[in-house]
Design an enzyme around this catalytic site. Structure first.
Site, PDB file in Angstrom:
ATOM      1  N   GLU A 204     -17.963   7.851  -6.109  1.00 35.76           N
ATOM      2  CA  GLU A 204     -18.003   6.752  -5.152  1.00 35.76           C
ATOM      3  C   GLU A 204     -16.952   5.713  -5.511  1.00 35.76           C
ATOM      4  OE1 GLU A 204     -21.774   5.005  -4.322  1.00 35.76           O
ATOM      5  OE2 GLU A 204     -22.786   6.927  -3.976  1.00 35.76           O
TER       6      GLU A 204
ATOM      7  N   ASP B 144     -28.994   2.335  -1.983  1.00 35.39           N
ATOM      8  CA  ASP B 144     -28.392   1.086  -1.521  1.00 35.39           C
ATOM      9  C   ASP B 144     -29.471   0.064  -1.164  1.00 35.39           C
ATOM     10  OD1 ASP B 144     -25.860   2.181  -1.760  1.00 35.39           O
ATOM     11  OD2 ASP B 144     -25.783   2.831   0.338  1.00 35.39           O
TER      12      ASP B 144
ATOM     13  N   HIS C 133     -18.304   0.471  -0.561  1.00 34.47           N
ATOM     14  CA  HIS C 133     -18.372   1.664  -1.397  1.00 34.47           C
ATOM     15  C   HIS C 133     -18.380   2.891  -0.502  1.00 34.47           C
ATOM     16  CE1 HIS C 133     -22.681   1.356  -0.440  1.00 34.47           C
ATOM     17  NE2 HIS C 133     -22.826   2.598  -0.873  1.00 34.47           N
TER      18      HIS C 133
ATOM     19  N   HIS D  66     -19.555   7.041   0.334  1.00 36.13           N
ATOM     20  CA  HIS D  66     -20.570   8.083   0.164  1.00 36.13           C
ATOM     21  C   HIS D  66     -19.864   9.430   0.238  1.00 36.13           C
ATOM     22  CE1 HIS D  66     -24.289   5.508   1.541  1.00 36.13           C
ATOM     23  NE2 HIS D  66     -23.833   5.171   0.356  1.00 36.13           N
TER      24      HIS D  66
END
Length: 232
Positions: free
Chosen positions: A125, A193, A180, A182
């Site tokens: 990530e 999250d 971020h 995935h």
């Protein structure tokens, strides 16, 4: 290993907020005056609030959030008056959408930076900070992902977060949120999250491939934010 955010009551009625991985030792250092700076000049000090977090990133985020709170909200937090804490949080919420929310503007450069970072980090990530003013995100600043399991989690380098907030207090761009990627999931908040969210109204950008979606981390959970791309 646990990390802590904490508040001290200091001489003159001032509050000091910090974070540590050893609460007992850090408070003892403050009380003895061994730590130079704010608290050593305002003895005696007393621990009035603390909370443990699973990662340093979350403890730092809590510290910085509390530092930005009004005195009234800090007192409500110390009392454990969650109704008052929630009320003060609603008064200082972040970007909103169509039931009173306006969404965000995002520079084309910031979008490209996030996409490049996600591709470069795969299968881990990518992560970083969203900087700008108001509801306009002008920069996506890539940071190291320091989580021990970067394939499925992210943790922004705490020093990068501290530096960004310090720059903002000196007149630089504000920290509007985080991004971020995935690598193996959709561009929407995962269970992880949601468990890590602070409910502080900041913007989260989540990527899956080149698909970027924006979310507001509100007190009721994540809400999708519309966005428009702009130059600059």
């Amino acid at each position: 290993m646990a990390f802590w955010a904490y508040m001290l009551h200091c001489r003159g009625g001032k509050f000091y907020t910090g974070h540590t991985d050893d609460l007992e030792r850090r408070v003892a250092q403050h009380k003895s005056g061994a730590l130079p700076g704010f608290t050593s000049d305002k003895l005696p000090v007393e621990l009035v609030w603390s909370q443990d977090f699973p990662t340093r990133h979350e403890a730092v985020a809590a510290e910085l959030q509390i530092k930005g709170c009004s005195r009234a909200k800090k007192l409500a937090l110390i009392r454990g008056d969650w109704e008052a804490v929630s009320r003060y949080a609603r008064k200082k919420d972040g970007p909103s959408t169509s039931s009173g929310r306006t969404g965000v503007e995002v520079s084309a450069q910031a979008l490209e930076t996030m996409r490049v970072a996600a591709r470069a980090a795969h299968p881990r990530e990518a992560c970083g900070l969203l900087l700008g003013e108001g509801t306009r995100i002008t920069e996506a600043r890539v940071t190291a992902n320091v989580h021990p399991s970067p394939e499925t989690h992210f943790e922004i380098d705490p020093q990068a977060l501290v530096d960004a907030h310090r720059a903002a207090r000196s007149g630089g761009q504000q920290v509007l949120g985080y991004f971020h990627s995935h690598p193996a999931g959709p561009p929407e908040p995962s269970a992880t999250d949601r468990s890590c969210a602070a409910g502080d109204g900041r913007v989260w950008a989540i990527l899956a491939g080149d698909d970027v979606r924006f979310w507001k981390d509100g007190e009721q959970g994540f809400v999708a934010l519309p966005f428009t791309s702009c130059d600059g």
